[in-house]
Each structure stands twice: as C-alpha cells, then as structure tokens.
Write a protein that holds these residues in place. Structure first.
Motif, short mmCIF file in Angstrom:
data_model
loop_
_atom_site.label_atom_id
_atom_site.label_comp_id
_atom_site.label_asym_id
_atom_site.label_seq_id
_atom_site.Cartn_x
_atom_site.Cartn_y
_atom_site.Cartn_z
N VAL A 152 110.33 42.25 -3.84
CA VAL A 152 110.44 40.86 -3.37
C VAL A 152 110.08 39.89 -4.49
O VAL A 152 109.62 38.79 -4.26
N GLY A 153 110.29 40.35 -5.71
CA GLY A 153 110.03 39.56 -6.90
C GLY A 153 110.41 40.40 -8.10
O GLY A 153 110.87 41.54 -7.96
N ASP A 154 110.18 39.87 -9.27
CA ASP A 154 110.46 40.62 -10.49
C ASP A 154 109.37 41.67 -10.69
O ASP A 154 108.21 41.35 -10.93
N ALA A 155 109.76 42.92 -10.54
CA ALA A 155 108.84 44.04 -10.78
C ALA A 155 109.42 44.94 -11.86
O ALA A 155 109.30 46.16 -11.82
N SER A 156 110.07 44.31 -12.85
CA SER A 156 110.77 45.07 -13.88
C SER A 156 109.81 45.95 -14.69
O SER A 156 110.26 46.90 -15.34
N PHE A 157 108.52 45.70 -14.61
CA PHE A 157 107.55 46.58 -15.28
C PHE A 157 107.57 47.99 -14.65
O PHE A 157 107.05 48.93 -15.24
N LEU A 158 108.19 48.14 -13.47
CA LEU A 158 108.34 49.46 -12.83
C LEU A 158 109.56 50.21 -13.35
O LEU A 158 109.71 51.41 -13.08
N ASP A 159 110.44 49.51 -14.07
CA ASP A 159 111.66 50.15 -14.57
C ASP A 159 111.30 51.38 -15.40
O ASP A 159 110.38 51.36 -16.21
N GLY A 160 112.03 52.45 -15.15
CA GLY A 160 111.80 53.69 -15.87
C GLY A 160 110.67 54.53 -15.31
O GLY A 160 110.45 55.65 -15.77
N GLN A 161 109.96 54.01 -14.29
CA GLN A 161 108.81 54.70 -13.70
C GLN A 161 109.02 55.08 -12.23
O GLN A 161 108.26 55.90 -11.70
N TYR A 162 109.98 54.46 -11.58
CA TYR A 162 110.26 54.69 -10.16
C TYR A 162 111.77 54.76 -9.97
O TYR A 162 112.52 54.11 -10.69
N ALA A 163 112.20 55.55 -8.99
CA ALA A 163 113.63 55.77 -8.74
C ALA A 163 114.22 54.67 -7.87
O ALA A 163 114.07 54.67 -6.65
N ASP A 195 116.00 37.12 2.36
CA ASP A 195 115.09 36.15 3.01
C ASP A 195 114.15 36.84 3.99
O ASP A 195 112.97 36.49 4.08
N ILE A 196 114.66 37.82 4.74
CA ILE A 196 113.81 38.56 5.69
C ILE A 196 112.74 39.33 4.92
O ILE A 196 111.56 39.30 5.29
N ALA A 197 113.12 40.01 3.84
CA ALA A 197 112.14 40.75 3.03
C ALA A 197 111.07 39.80 2.48
O ALA A 197 109.87 40.12 2.51
N LEU A 198 111.49 38.63 2.01
CA LEU A 198 110.53 37.64 1.48
C LEU A 198 109.59 37.16 2.58
O LEU A 198 108.39 36.97 2.35
N LYS A 199 110.13 36.94 3.78
CA LYS A 199 109.30 36.50 4.91
C LYS A 199 108.28 37.57 5.28
O LYS A 199 107.12 37.27 5.53
N ILE A 200 108.71 38.82 5.31
CA ILE A 200 107.78 39.93 5.59
C ILE A 200 106.66 39.93 4.56
O ILE A 200 105.48 40.07 4.90
N ALA A 201 107.02 39.76 3.29
CA ALA A 201 106.02 39.78 2.21
C ALA A 201 105.01 38.66 2.33
O ALA A 201 103.89 38.77 1.82
#
Length: 164
Positions: free
Chosen positions: A113-124, A136-142
């Motif tokens: 629900v945001g930039d988590a590019s630091f996870l690139d190469g570490q998670y599938a 928008d639903i995912a952002l509201k949940i967050a």
C-alpha cells in the motif's frame, strides 16, 4: 497469461487482481490451489501498516493460525530467481509473506500500500490489484485503527478469494 482473481470481504468490498504465472509460477500455482480449496474463507487481514502493507491469508479473527501447509520455493533474486521476473513492490502489488527462511512461504500474502521497493529481490511478487477502486480499498484497510501488534481493531475478514 494473467489469471484474474477477486478478493471478497465480508463487508461487501471487493478487490480485483491479476496473478502472473509467467513471473512466479510456483507462487501462482500454490495460490490458485488454495483458492480452489476455499482456504482463504473467513481468514483476516491480520497485519496492517499504513504506507507499507496489508497482510492476510493465515489467521482467523481470534488470531488462531490456520493449519500449516507445505512450503514453496521463494521466487526472488536473493534465492536464485531471475530478477527480471519480479514485480517491484509498489502500491497494489501482491507478494508472498515468509519467515526469514527463503523457502518458507505457504498461504500468507501481502498487498503493498506504498513504495516497498526495498523488498525487491527478497520476496516473491506474483500479482497486482488491477483497478483504482481495489487499490483504494487496500489503502482504506491500511488506515484502519490497529493495536500494538498491527492487528486491525475492527476485523477485516476475507469472505472468499475466487478466480474471476
């Protein structure tokens, strides 16, 4: 070719996503098998962190963990996977959750629900939400109020996940 899925919540909200077997065939196959067996029915998004992720696919509302499943190979660069076959972890991307062990993913997944590019190469990463309403639903949940363990105070329950 992308596979379309629908994540239905018990409150009537729906998130539409595409899964990409050409990028993460093991993760997508595992996820589709879980969908076909109604594995996700009545599980919750148990971890929400605004600006980062919403995570679900393994816990009931009482925080009891659903039975353990077989683990799958982690399809990401740090585990020997082709880096060109990973989506960047940006808002709307679906990815497999895991323990510190690379090949430990089972059913838990997260939606960025945001930039988590630091996870690139570490998670599938294996899919993405495909429309603005779903993001928008995912952002509201967050943004829901949560406890000190990042669990929403008002449960966000997955009614079902199905193929579209």
């Amino acid at each position: 070719m992308a596979k379309n899925i629908v994540i239905e919540l018990t409150d009537g909200r729906v998130m539409n996503a595409e899964l990409y077997p050409e990028l993460a065939p093991i993760s997508v196959s595992n996820f589709i098998d879980l969908i076909k067996n109604n594995f996700f029915d009545n599980l919750i998004f148990h971890r929400i962190i605004e600006g980062f992720v919403i995570q679900g696919g393994g816990m009931y509302e009482n925080m009891e963990e659903k039975e353990k499943l077989k683990t799958i190979k982690g399809e990401f660069e740090a585990n020997g996977w082709d880096k060109n076959k990973n989506l960047s972890h940006v808002s709307g991307v679906l990815s497999m959750a895991r323990t510190p062990a690379y090949d430990s993913a089972t059913s838990q997944f997260f939606i960025c629900v945001g930039d988590a590019s630091f996870l690139d190469g570490q998670y599938a990463s294996f899919g993405r939400l495909i429309d603005k309403d779903s993001i928008d639903i995912a952002l509201k949940i967050a943004s829901e109020k949560k406890d000190s363990n990042d669990k929403p105070l008002n449960p966000i329950i997955i009614k079902t996940i199905k193929e579209a």
